[in-house]
Every structure is written in structure tokens, then in C-alpha cells.
Design an enzyme around this catalytic site. Structure first.
Site, PDB file in Angstrom:
ATOM      1  N   LYS A  26     -51.059  15.233 -37.025  1.00  0.00           N
ATOM      2  CA  LYS A  26     -51.024  16.163 -38.266  1.00  0.00           C
ATOM      3  C   LYS A  26     -51.074  17.696 -37.906  1.00  0.00           C
ATOM      4  CE  LYS A  26     -50.859  12.834 -41.371  1.00  0.00           C
ATOM      5  NZ  LYS A  26     -51.727  11.898 -41.007  1.00  0.00           N
TER       6      LYS A  26
ATOM      7  N   GLU B 193     -51.922  17.628 -50.173  1.00  0.00           N
ATOM      8  CA  GLU B 193     -52.253  16.270 -50.532  1.00  0.00           C
ATOM      9  C   GLU B 193     -52.859  15.651 -49.229  1.00  0.00           C
ATOM     10  OE1 GLU B 193     -49.316  16.838 -49.212  1.00  0.00           O
ATOM     11  OE2 GLU B 193     -49.173  15.036 -47.966  1.00  0.00           O
TER      12      GLU B 193
ATOM     13  N   SER C   6     -50.988   7.867 -32.680  1.00  0.00           N
ATOM     14  CA  SER C   6     -50.931   9.141 -33.624  1.00  0.00           C
ATOM     15  C   SER C   6     -52.165   9.719 -33.779  1.00  0.00           C
ATOM     16  CB  SER C   6     -50.300   8.590 -34.950  1.00  0.00           C
ATOM     17  OG  SER C   6     -50.847   7.334 -35.200  1.00  0.00           O
TER      18      SER C   6
END
Ligand SMILES: *Cc1c(COP(=O)(O)O)cnc(C)c1O
Length: 402
Positions: free
Chosen positions: A93, A115, A382
Site C-alpha cells: 500500500k 478509506e 503483498s
């Protein structure tokens, strides 16, 4: 909501997917973001700052690790893991947040909103807001704030304000609605940092570009290690940001097979699933035309997965197109398969990987044995799995909660 007049068909759409389905109040601002992005994306100063932060703050380049024990055990293709779990804040991210926050700064914005589902994107945004000295407010479904108390406190520690969202089912899709709504009420100083490759143009494009560092590095790393391209790339798909980043620099290499692992939850054919590509239909939601789990009236279905990060009823428009073109294949992985992979990689490689990433790993465990020993798979990890330990223990009937 009506679709905005598109300026250039090719950059705002992915075949029939994508676009900008947004309230009038946001049209001008989205256009401003798109213009600013076009201006800065090839700007040398912008890119220098971006790469400095990626390398010196976020810990890039991330390793491409040869999982030798796993490879021997599975008895087929060589498995390499792209270690996004080793980034600062523990997931991919941060790549995207650094890019969007830098753009926000260039646009003169002083406040970031975002969000978050499980909290990973909220934590990454709060982290960069702290670093840049910007205000930060994060919208999170009330259900998720209760399930992810640690991340809520972590965001507060980083100086962010967390708003529990009580509309709808009080989960991620409702948090996106609330953040978009907040943006319409305060545009002047505020930038909405979108957490995945979803939403109206230019978000899917920006997120694609900022996450493509994953495959840019992986391609150079595999050529260095093996002298050839991989035969397959596998990544998990929620909204699709780590997957599109993992695919991006291989899309034109037609011999490289691309696989997206979706969360099938209790099974693709059950009503407790988040297998959007396999089960979804074309619709419009969150500002984009894409594939969604919805009823025949276009009401968005409740979705389910053990993994909060994959628990999203839609998928980014570029994935909808890659699926339609059959350039990438999307496969459903159940909770059970993902939990098995979580335990397997811990025991064989000594890596506690995010339950989201374990959906990709579970597919590698099926795929590798069907391939030859001279073939290569790159699987993107990830994120790291510390956040999931308690819920996996619970899944196995062990209660380690506070
Ligand atoms: C958020 C998240 C995902 C899912 O998001 P994508 O946009 O599909 O990548 C996957 N893995 C981890 C570790 C995450 O935090």
C-alpha cells in the site's frame, strides 16, 4: 450520477470499463487531479522525490526471494516471492500512498482523506501524512474498527482521526462511500488517497502506475537471477492494486501467464464469497464501470472472505478488461485453502505472510506441481501476516485474544 464527458477514450477507459461515474460536485476536482497527474507523472523532480522516498523511507527495492524449500517440496516450477511484505508498514500500500500524497502536496493540498478496510491503507496514509506534516482523516466501517482495534489505535498514534462509518453494512464499501461523500463537502484543501486500483479515472491509472514498481523491479530481478522471464505471475486481487502492479510490466510479454487469486470465501458457488471476476456482472459503483457482485437490480451484494483486504464487492476496471480479453486468468481461492497456505509458508519458508497474499500462494501450490522444473513462477507477497495471527488461530479453534 452521470458519466463525465471523456476527454481521451483510451486513458480514461479500459475497453468498456472504467470511466467517471461521479456526482457533479466532484467532476471539476477529479479533472484537476487528472491534469496535475498528467503534469507531474513524467516530471523529473517529482520522480526523483518519489524514488528517494520509495528507496530511503519505504525500503525499496523489495527482495525477489527464491523459495527453494517450497520449490523442492512442490516438485515443479521454481517459485520466486516478490517480498512486498518487507516494505515499511508491511504491505504494498505504501507505494501508492507515497505517490498520491506527493501529488497532493504538489497540488497544494494540506489534508489527506482515505478509506480503509482492515486498516492497512489507512495506516499507510496516516504514516505518510505524519511524515509530510499533513492532516489525515480515515473512514472505516464500524464493523472493521471493532475487528481491527490495533490498526485503529495505530492510525491515531500516527496523528490521524478515524471515523467509524455506520451506514450500510458498516464495512469497506461503505467506507469508500463515506470518504467520497466527505470529499464533496471539502475539496479546497483535501485530497482523497484511493487505496486500490478502483474508483473513477484517474485513480485506477495512478494506482496502476505507482504500484507498477513491483513488476518493474521483479522483471529486472528475475532477468538477473535466471536470465529469462517468468512463465507465470501470481498475485491476490481485492480491488486489484498489488496484482496490477505485479502484472503491469509483463502484460506485453504474451508468454508470461498472469493469474489473479480472488477470495472465494466459503466457495465460489456459495453466497459467502468475494470472487468478483468469476461471479460478478458488469455494473456501476464507486465511480467506475466494472465487474461487481450484485443482484439483478444492481444492488451490491454483501461479500465475504476471511481476509478483510479482499472483502470488496468489485474489482478495478483494468482487471475487468484483462479478464474479458483473457490476458489474465482469475481463480477463486477458499478460506480453507488460504489458511492452509498461511501455515504452509510459515513452516516451509519461515515467512508469516498476510492472509490476502496466501490466496496467491494457495494458487501457486496448485500451479507449480503442474509445471516443469525449468519453468518459473513469481508470486507477490503483498503483505506480512502479523495482523492475521489472532484470526487464523481463531479459525483453528485457538483463542489468543486479549
Ligand atoms: C489491501 C491489501 C490487499 C488487497 O488490495 P489490492 O488493492 O487488491 O492489492 C492485498 N494484500 C494486502 C496485504 C493488503 O493490505
Amino acid at each position: 450520477m452521470k458519466e463525465m464527458q471523456k476527454e481521451t477514450t483510451d486513458s480514461t477507459h479500459y475497453g468498456e470499463f472504467g470511466g467517471q461515474y461521479i456526482p457533479e460536485t466532484l467532476m471539476t476536482e477529479l479533472n484537476n487531479v487528472a491534469k496535475a497527474y498528467d503534469k507531474y507523472k513524467d516530471d523529473p523532480d517529482f520522480n526523483k522525490e518519489l524514488h528517494d522516498l520509495l528507496n530511503n523511507y519505504a525500503n525499496r527495492p523489495s527482495l525477489l526471494y527464491y523459495a527453494e524449500k517450497m520449490t523442492k517440496d512442490l516438485g515443479g516450477a521454481k517459485v520466486y516471492l516478490k517480498r512486498e511484505d518487507l516494505n515499511h508498514t508491511g504491505a504494498h500500500k505504501i507505494n501508492n500512498v507515497i505517490g498520491q500524497a506527493l501529488l497532493a502536496k504538489r497540488m497544494g493540498k494540506t489534508r489527506l482523506i482515505a478509506e480503509t478496510g482492515a486498516g492497512q491503507h489507512g495506516v499507510a496514509t496516516a504514516t505518510i501524512a505524519a511524515l509530510f506534516g499533513m492532516e489525515c482523516e480515515v473512514f472505516m466501517g464500524k464493523m472493521d474498527t471493532e475487528r481491527q482495534k490495533l490498526n485503529v489505535y495505530r492510525m491515531q498514534l500516527l496523528g490521524a482521526k478515524v471515523h467509524p462509518v455506520t451506514s450500510g453494512s458498516m464495512v469497506l464499501k461503505d467506507a469508500v462511500n463515506a470518504a467520497l461523500q466527505e470529499w464533496t463537502t471539502r475539496i479546497d484543501d483535501t485530497f482523497y488517497v484511493m487505496g486500490s486500483a478502483v474508483g473513477p479515472y484517474p485513480f485506477p491509472r495512478m494506482v496502476h502506475d505507482f504500484q507498477s514498481v513491483i513488476s518493474k523491479e521483479a522483471k529486472a530481478q528475475i532477468l538477473e537471477a535466471e536470465g529469462k522471464l517468468p512463465d507465470a505471475v501470481v498475485a491476490c486481487v481485492g480491488g486489484g492494486s498489488n496484482a496490477i502492479g505485479s502484472f503491469a510490466n509483463f502484460i506485453d510479454d504474451k508468454d508470461v501467464k498472469l493469474y489473479g487469486a480472488e477470495a472465494a470465501g466459503k466457495g465460489v458457488d456459495t453466497d459467502q464469497t468475494a470472487a468478483t471476476v468469476e461471479r460478478g456482472t458488469t455494473g456501476v459503483f464507486h465511480g467506475m464501470k466494472s465487474l461487481f457482485l450484485q443482484d439483478k437490480f444492481g444492488q451490491i451484494d454483501k461479500v465475504y472472505s476471511i481476509s478483510a483486504g479482499l472483502d470488496y464487492p468489485g474489482v478495478g476496471p483494468e482487471h475487468a478488461q484483462l479478464a474479458e480479453l483473457k490476458r489474465a486468468k482469475y481463480v477463486g481461492i477458499t478460506d480453507d485453502e488460504a489458511v492452509n497456505a498461511f501455515e504452509y509458508i510459515a513452516k516451509t519458508e519461515g515467512i508469516v505472510a498476510a492472509i490476502e497474499s496466501c490466496h496467491a500462494l494457495a494458487y501457486v501450490m496448485k500451479l507449480a506441481p503442474t509445471m516443469n522444473k525449468d519453468q518459473i513462477i513469481i508470486c507477490t507477497l503483498s503483505g506480512r501476516g502479523d495482523k492475521d495471527v489472532a484470526s487464523i488461530a481463531k479459525y483453528r479453534g485457538v483463542d489468543i485474544d486479549e
